[in-house]
Write a protein that holds these residues in place. Structure first.
Motif, mmCIF file in Angstrom:
data_model
loop_
_atom_site.group_PDB
_atom_site.id
_atom_site.type_symbol
_atom_site.label_atom_id
_atom_site.label_comp_id
_atom_site.label_asym_id
_atom_site.label_seq_id
_atom_site.Cartn_x
_atom_site.Cartn_y
_atom_site.Cartn_z
ATOM 1 N N THR A 139 -8.160 5.588 0.731
ATOM 2 C CA THR A 139 -8.934 5.464 -0.504
ATOM 3 C C THR A 139 -9.554 4.075 -0.518
ATOM 4 O O THR A 139 -9.124 3.182 0.216
ATOM 5 C CB THR A 139 -8.047 5.633 -1.762
ATOM 6 N N LEU A 140 -10.529 3.884 -1.380
ATOM 7 C CA LEU A 140 -11.169 2.571 -1.454
ATOM 8 C C LEU A 140 -10.301 1.551 -2.162
ATOM 9 O O LEU A 140 -10.441 0.340 -1.931
ATOM 10 C CB LEU A 140 -12.522 2.694 -2.160
ATOM 11 N N ASP A 141 -9.402 2.029 -3.044
ATOM 12 C CA ASP A 141 -8.593 1.090 -3.820
ATOM 13 C C ASP A 141 -7.247 0.777 -3.179
ATOM 14 O O ASP A 141 -6.443 0.049 -3.762
ATOM 15 C CB ASP A 141 -8.364 1.642 -5.236
ATOM 16 N N HIS A 142 -6.978 1.278 -1.998
ATOM 17 C CA HIS A 142 -5.631 1.172 -1.418
ATOM 18 C C HIS A 142 -5.253 -0.284 -1.145
ATOM 19 O O HIS A 142 -6.035 -1.052 -0.604
ATOM 20 C CB HIS A 142 -5.547 1.965 -0.122
ATOM 21 N N ILE A 143 -4.029 -0.633 -1.556
ATOM 22 C CA ILE A 143 -3.466 -1.939 -1.220
ATOM 23 C C ILE A 143 -2.090 -1.738 -0.610
ATOM 24 O O ILE A 143 -1.440 -0.710 -0.822
ATOM 25 C CB ILE A 143 -3.366 -2.879 -2.447
ATOM 26 N N CYS A 144 -1.635 -2.728 0.146
ATOM 27 C CA CYS A 144 -0.288 -2.744 0.711
ATOM 28 C C CYS A 144 0.430 -4.000 0.218
ATOM 29 O O CYS A 144 -0.207 -5.022 -0.054
ATOM 30 C CB CYS A 144 -0.336 -2.731 2.243
ATOM 31 N N PHE A 145 1.742 -3.898 0.124
ATOM 32 C CA PHE A 145 2.572 -5.002 -0.353
ATOM 33 C C PHE A 145 3.427 -5.510 0.807
ATOM 34 O O PHE A 145 4.151 -4.730 1.431
ATOM 35 C CB PHE A 145 3.481 -4.533 -1.490
ATOM 36 N N TYR A 146 3.343 -6.815 1.067
ATOM 37 C CA TYR A 146 4.073 -7.404 2.193
ATOM 38 C C TYR A 146 4.930 -8.567 1.725
ATOM 39 O O TYR A 146 4.480 -9.435 0.961
ATOM 40 C CB TYR A 146 3.092 -7.892 3.260
ATOM 41 N N THR A 147 6.164 -8.573 2.159
ATOM 42 C CA THR A 147 7.026 -9.734 2.052
ATOM 43 C C THR A 147 7.679 -9.884 3.421
ATOM 44 O O THR A 147 7.895 -8.865 4.104
ATOM 45 C CB THR A 147 8.069 -9.564 0.925
ATOM 46 N N PRO A 148 7.925 -11.086 3.901
ATOM 47 C CA PRO A 148 8.396 -11.243 5.282
ATOM 48 C C PRO A 148 9.517 -10.269 5.644
ATOM 49 O O PRO A 148 10.546 -10.201 4.982
ATOM 50 C CB PRO A 148 8.860 -12.693 5.322
ATOM 51 N N GLY A 149 9.242 -9.480 6.680
ATOM 52 C CA GLY A 149 10.193 -8.480 7.152
ATOM 53 C C GLY A 149 9.935 -7.079 6.655
ATOM 54 O O GLY A 149 10.494 -6.117 7.198
ATOM 55 N N HIS A 150 9.067 -6.924 5.647
ATOM 56 C CA HIS A 150 8.904 -5.622 5.009
ATOM 57 C C HIS A 150 7.459 -5.412 4.561
ATOM 58 O O HIS A 150 6.881 -6.282 3.899
ATOM 59 C CB HIS A 150 9.825 -5.495 3.796
ATOM 60 N N ALA A 151 6.882 -4.246 4.878
ATOM 61 C CA ALA A 151 5.538 -3.886 4.438
ATOM 62 C C ALA A 151 5.564 -2.490 3.828
ATOM 63 O O ALA A 151 6.036 -1.539 4.466
ATOM 64 C CB ALA A 151 4.553 -3.933 5.597
ATOM 65 N N PHE A 152 5.072 -2.372 2.610
ATOM 66 C CA PHE A 152 5.016 -1.095 1.902
ATOM 67 C C PHE A 152 3.567 -0.631 1.932
ATOM 68 O O PHE A 152 2.705 -1.185 1.254
ATOM 69 C CB PHE A 152 5.560 -1.265 0.483
ATOM 70 N N VAL A 153 3.308 0.379 2.778
ATOM 71 C CA VAL A 153 1.943 0.660 3.217
ATOM 72 C C VAL A 153 1.364 1.954 2.651
ATOM 73 O O VAL A 153 0.253 2.342 3.030
ATOM 74 C CB VAL A 153 1.877 0.693 4.764
ATOM 75 N N GLY A 154 2.071 2.627 1.755
ATOM 76 C CA GLY A 154 1.524 3.828 1.133
ATOM 77 C C GLY A 154 1.058 4.845 2.145
ATOM 78 O O GLY A 154 1.811 5.263 3.029
ATOM 79 N N ASP A 155 -0.231 5.216 2.047
ATOM 80 C CA ASP A 155 -0.811 6.209 2.948
ATOM 81 C C ASP A 155 -1.805 5.596 3.933
ATOM 82 O O ASP A 155 -2.566 6.315 4.566
ATOM 83 C CB ASP A 155 -1.521 7.305 2.148
ATOM 84 N N THR A 156 -1.821 4.275 4.052
ATOM 85 C CA THR A 156 -2.705 3.655 5.045
ATOM 86 C C THR A 156 -2.171 3.884 6.443
ATOM 87 O O THR A 156 -2.910 4.331 7.333
ATOM 88 C CB THR A 156 -2.851 2.148 4.770
ATOM 89 N N LEU A 157 -0.912 3.592 6.652
ATOM 90 C CA LEU A 157 -0.283 3.705 7.971
ATOM 91 C C LEU A 157 0.918 4.626 7.880
ATOM 92 O O LEU A 157 1.765 4.462 7.010
ATOM 93 C CB LEU A 157 0.163 2.320 8.449
#
Length: 237
Positions: free
Chosen positions: A113-131
């Motif tokens: 989607t155009l609005d997709h964001i991911c949340f990253y903190t060292p060691g962890h990435a919350f990537v939804g439906d991007t990856l």
């Protein structure tokens, strides 16, 4: 930091992030309210915040219902189009949640989607439906150029980064990965591991950035044209 998977629908995972065992949780993409409530009751904890990666209903439908009982911040894409988002975020924004000392960095990852964001903190990435493990989301709104750039952004994270995808698609994605790269021994070996996990009803996530660089054709695509051909082929696979 403890991260638990809350199964929802047929193949979704709602991720629950606890800074430490027994702490209230950050809930990522609450597509359904009841599975979250059941998990909270089972662990005798509350909610400290919500993270929303994009606007699709299976990532947001439980949010407003849960907010009735948990008046907490909701971090999500900017634009004002997702009801309940109180803290709109843009690319490279950084923030911390009250009760969690970690700092999170936001990556704008348009493509699915155009609005997709991911949340990253060292060691962890919350990537939804991007990856996804061995795959990526369908390209509903973005362009191949945008999606390829988004995946390359995630590929630059440390190899040890845990990758929390929103769907249990790994087995099906590996079938396509084997067709795309039939000589890739890492894909062949990982396919056997995933078959064993799924036969026992076990989840295949989180993955890692390092693993995805070995077994994910979309993350391995070196050009936009290569990525676009793979995505079109996968849509018809």
């Amino acid at each position: 930091m403890h991260v638990a998977a809350i199964p929802a629908f047929d193949d979704n995972y709602i991720w629950a992030i606890q800074p430490y065992t027994g702490a209230d949780a950050i809930i990522v993409d609450p597509g359904e309210a009841e599975p979250v409530r059941d998990w909270l009751r089972g662990h005798d904890v509350g909610i400290m915040a919500f993270f929303i990666t994009h606007h699709h209903w299976d990532h947001t439908n439980g949010l407003i219902d849960l907010l009735k009982d948990h008046r907490v911040p909701v971090y999500g894409p900017k634009g004002g189009h997702i009801q309940g988002v109180s803290h709109p975020l843009d690319h490279l924004d950084r923030f911390s949640v009250a009760g969690d000392d970690r700092e999170y960095t936001v990556f704008s990852t348009p493509g699915h989607t155009l609005d997709h964001i991911c949340f990253y903190t060292p060691g962890h990435a919350f990537v939804g439906d991007t990856l996804f493990s061995a795959g990526c989301g369908r390209m509903f709104e973005g362009t191949p150029e945008q999606f390829h750039k988004s995946l390359q952004c995630l590929a630059e994270l440390p190899d040890s980064t845990n990758v929390y995808c929103a769907h249990e698609y790994t087995a099906a994605n590996l079938e396509f990965a084997l067709a795309a790269e039939p000589e890739n021994q890492e894909i062949q070996q990982y396919s056997e591991q995933v078959k064993a996990l799924r036969e026992h009803g076990l989840k295949t996530l989180p993955s890692t950035i390092g693993l995805e660089k070995q077994i994910n054709p979309f993350l391995r695509a070196t050009t936009v044209d290569h990525f676009a051909r793979l995505r079109q082929w996968k849509d018809q696979f």
